[in-house]
Design an enzyme around this catalytic site. Structure first.
Site, mmCIF file in Angstrom:
data_model
loop_
_atom_site.group_PDB
_atom_site.id
_atom_site.type_symbol
_atom_site.label_atom_id
_atom_site.label_comp_id
_atom_site.label_asym_id
_atom_site.label_seq_id
_atom_site.Cartn_x
_atom_site.Cartn_y
_atom_site.Cartn_z
ATOM 1 N N PRO A 114 10.258 8.110 8.063
ATOM 2 C CA PRO A 114 10.879 7.223 9.054
ATOM 3 C C PRO A 114 10.069 7.072 10.335
ATOM 4 C CG PRO A 114 12.233 9.187 8.659
ATOM 5 C CD PRO A 114 11.111 9.237 7.676
ATOM 6 N N GLY B 84 0.793 -1.233 0.000
ATOM 7 C CA GLY B 84 0.000 0.000 0.000
ATOM 8 C C GLY B 84 0.822 1.279 0.000
ATOM 9 N N GLU C 58 5.255 -5.665 6.751
ATOM 10 C CA GLU C 58 5.261 -7.121 6.898
ATOM 11 C C GLU C 58 6.681 -7.643 7.068
ATOM 12 O OE1 GLU C 58 1.065 -8.185 4.872
ATOM 13 O OE2 GLU C 58 2.810 -8.514 3.603
ATOM 14 N N VAL D 77 7.593 -2.087 4.532
ATOM 15 C CA VAL D 77 8.262 -2.564 5.741
ATOM 16 C C VAL D 77 7.301 -3.219 6.737
ATOM 17 C CG1 VAL D 77 10.177 -0.943 5.653
ATOM 18 C CG2 VAL D 77 8.082 -0.286 6.853
HETATM 19 MO MO1 MOS Z 1 -1.989 -8.246 4.590
HETATM 20 S S1 MOS Z 1 -2.091 -10.122 5.363
HETATM 21 O O1 MOS Z 1 -2.067 -8.600 2.899
HETATM 22 O O2 MOS Z 1 -3.220 -7.298 5.146
#
Ligand code: MOS
Length: 732
Positions: free
Chosen positions: A619, A510, A692, A690
């Site tokens: 950041p 995103g 995930e 970052v």
């Molecule tokens: Mo993530 S598990 O694609 O919101």
């Protein structure tokens, strides 16, 4: 705008606003309670009704009959909508389990009725009066028991190179181990909630969604109405972690019951209900085999994973990182999928890599020990700059080594005892662990609309969501940078299906994709401004300090606007760069733990994450994502597990009292370092993700630290004290 050649220098590289540590622009709204979440939409002139959901009391079978007479007569009740009366509904594209409709029960707490009343309490009281007769069928609920019947999932998903069996056989140093990860729950703060209101055939739903357009499409499909008639809004979302990617029952039930009640209805999924009603991260059984030469070079690496799901579902892709993370000529990955009648398994923060890295990165630690190598060095020895299954495909940018070296230096890795179980401080056995972090970089098209008005205010509209990540802020930064205005002059409107369709929030795509969509729209607006102000072309114009400049000529930006605001819309689309170049994000996690020598209780002492993930757009918001992910990783290591009732087929600990996630007191010290880099293959923003990456590897780093502290190797998560206590040294 089509992005199919690597990004060159562009306005984003000025770094005046993008990349700066700007506090989130929606912060004041949230801290003062003015940010309105789904259940809170409240118009004083509307009489809302309240829906309370009834869930199936069996895990598999059919409803024979439903008796709603008593519920309908209860005080305040307006309507009772049953799955029997509604009949079969079409299933949306993204759901495996059906959300509502018809007599078949696929899993425990599948929604079977919603009672609508004047107040929430009346609806809840009446819901207890709904009587249901079932024909129960025997289901399969135990992954270990179903393992042998598991089959290759549709689409296969096996991969490899060279000859794994021969390579493994011939290797002088070998590891062959099984690791398990349990079912996990997203446990985001805000439960699912929807308010539905009909105006004739037009439906408006305030809901809590990561992906506005997926919800809108699937809601229309489920209700059998035209998508154009559905208006969905999620301007603020209290977390999701994947459980709000896909349409859920609350939205369907709110829409159906609002139609029945003839007025707007609010439906929330209470926490004890949603853990079985919605999705979870599926449990895995993973077998990892690694063979290496005495020089520490991996010659064979194999990873097999077993997981389960409802019929029609998919596997947990826990082998994903093993295809890409380490070098080695002979390779094999495979998955097997068992049919389980538990609630739907689906995406949870870093689906695939998160549980995959929990296993792989313990295996790497074990292998390093067998080879007598430092686990940091062992990883460095086996770095690869190309996709090891397809060596002609390079990584777009990969600095795993930088993460490991920087982390080791910053964390004081050289203080780690090489011998496990050798450092004791009073009652505490102390150890350090490391793991690599790895998560792929995905790209999805994303559109935005930009409006410039006569006061020089820039308004961005896109259906992108902010699920607590900072989307509002990085989108404002992008528009401010592109148009040369202070960030205070940018207004951002998100989460509304009337706006252009964005990437949405998921898969850590995103941030990069939605800002790239805003970038594309801003390029168009710059062209429109150039034309209005009679500059020859937008290309060599400088947009700065709310002016447009070319050579000696300077014009106020707002002067480009006549009577009507200037509007531009565009969409970023991605070409072949993700095919020609492997795009992934990298990091290293370092953890120090203390394990109580008497009780086996593990305490995290210090954590550090070093990330190499392209340009960091902000950041502050990026760091928040990573520390949140590290915290979630600690939960995965030490406490999080949905306990399966293998007879009745449901998750027993379906609330936050018994599904334990870490709290502040569990996490004393965290540090995050971002390596300074850009990835010109990922988008014009040169950013990746970052959110995930931050969770991938954490649990293994904790497990490895526990091993270093205690010399006890636990391969079954979570690492609760009962798994340690028997092997702890005698207390003298
Ligand atoms: Mo993530 S598990 O694609 O919101």
């Amino acid at each position: 705008m089509r992005f199919d050649t690597p990004a060159t220098t562009n306005p984003i590289d000025q770094g005046k606003v993008v990349g700066k540590p700007i506090h989130r622009i929606d912060g004041p709204l949230k801290t003062t309670g003015k940010a309105v979440y789904a259940y809170e939409w409240h118009d004083r002139n509307t009489r809302y009704a309240y829906g309370y959901v009834v869930g199936s009391a069996i895990a598999k079978g059919r409803i024979r009959s439903m008796d709603t007479a008593a519920a309908k007569k209860a005080p305040g009740v307006i309507a009772v909508v049953t799955t029997e009366a509604v009949g079969e509904l079409k299933k949306g594209k993204y759901n495996t389990a059906k959300l509502f409709g018809g007599m078949e029960i696929q899993h425990y707490h599948q929604a079977i009725a919603v009672v609508v009343a004047e107040t929430f309490e009346e609806a809840r009281a009446a819901a207890a009066l709904v009587k249901v007769d079932y024909t129960e069928e025997k289901g399969a609920f135990d992954l270990a028991a179903a393992k042998d019947s598991a089959v290759e999932p549709e689409g296969g998903g096996a991969s490899g190179a060279g000859d794994f069996d021969a390579g493994f056989e011939a290797a002088p140093v070998k590891l062959d181990q099984i690791y398990t990860t349990p079912d996990q729950s997203h446990a985001m703060m805000e439960p699912h909630a929807s308010i539905a209101a009909w105006n004739g055939d037009d439906l408006t739903v305030w809901t809590s969604s990561q992906m506005i357009d997926w919800w809108r499409t699937d809601l229309a499909t489920t209700l059998g109405i035209d998508k154009e008639k559905v208006h969905t809004m999620s301007p603020f979302v209290g977390g999701g972690f994947g459980v709000k990617l896909f349409l859920r029952a609350d939205a369907v039930l709110a829409a159906l019951s609002a139609r029945e009640a003839g007025r707007p209805v609010k439906v929330a999924l209470p926490r004890p209900f949603l853990m079985n009603n919605t999705t979870h991260r599926p449990a895995t059984i993973q077998r990892i085999r690694i063979g290496a030469g005495r020089d520490g070079k991996i010659t064979a690496i194999g990873h097999e994973s077993w997981s389960g799901d409802l019929p029609g579902g998919g596997p947990e892709v826990a082998v994903q990182q093993t295809r890409l993370l380490y070098a080695g000529e002979n390779r094999m990955t495979a998955m097997r999928l068992a049919t389980l009648d538990l609630p739907e398994g689906n995406a949870m923060r870093a689906p695939g890599e998160a549980p995959g890295m929990m296993a792989l990165e313990i295996a790497i630690d074990e292998m390093a020990e067998k080879l007598g190598l430092d686990p940091v060095e062992f990883r460095i020895i086996n770095d690869t700059q190309v996709d090891p299954e397809n060596p002609e495909r390079p990584f777009s940018h990969r600095n795993l080594i930088g993460c490991l070296r920087t982390g080791a230096e910053r964390f004081g890795w050289r203080e780690r005892s090489k011998k496990a179980g050798a450092r004791r401080e009073g009652d505490w056995l102390v150890g350090m662990g490391v793991a690599a972090a790895f998560r792929n970089n995905l790209v999805l098209p994303s559109a935005a609309r930009i409006r410039l008005d006569r006061e020089g205010i820039v308004t961005v509209e896109t259906d992108m969501t902010d699920i607590g990540t900072g989307s509002y802020t990085i989108i404002a930064q992008t528009a401010a940078e592109m148009l040369g205005v202070p960030i205070e002059k940018v207004a951002v409107s998100l989460g509304d299906s009337r706006f252009p369709v964005s990437s949405g929030s998921g898969g850590q795509f995103g941030g990069n994709c939605s800002t790239a969509g805003v970038y594309a729209a801003c390029v168009k607006l710059r062209e429109a401004v150039a034309q209005k102000l009679s500059f020859n072309s937008a290309e060599d114009l400088i947009f700065a300090e709310s002016e447009v400049r070319s050579g000696d000529r300077r014009m106020p930006l707002a002067q480009a606007v006549a009577d009507e605001a200037l509007v531009a819309e565009d969409r970023i689309e991605f070409g072949d760069l993700t095919k020609t170049h492997q795009q992934s994000t990298f990091g290293a996690h370092f953890v120090e733990v203390g394990v109580d020598v008497a009780t086996g209780e593990t305490r995290i002492r210090r954590m550090l994450a070093v990330c190499a993930a392209g340009r960091i757009l902000n950041p502050i918001t990026a760091r928040s994502q990573v520390i949140g992910a590290m915290t979630m990783g600690v939960g995965g290591a030490l406490s999080e597990e949905l306990v399966v009732d293998k007879e009745r087929g449901f998750f027993v600990n379906h609330d936050l009292a018994a599904y334990e996630v870490p709290v502040h007191a569990d996490i004393p010290h965290q540090d995050v370092v971002f390596l300074d880099e850009t990835d010109p293959m990922s988008s014009p923003m040169k950013a990746k993700g970052v959110a995930e990456l931050g969770i991938c590897g954490v649990a293994a780093a904790v497990a490895n630290a526990i091993y270093n502290a205690t010399a006890i190797r636990v391969r079954n998560y979570p690492i609760t004290l009962d798994k340690l206590i028997k092997e702890l040294p005698e207390i003298s």
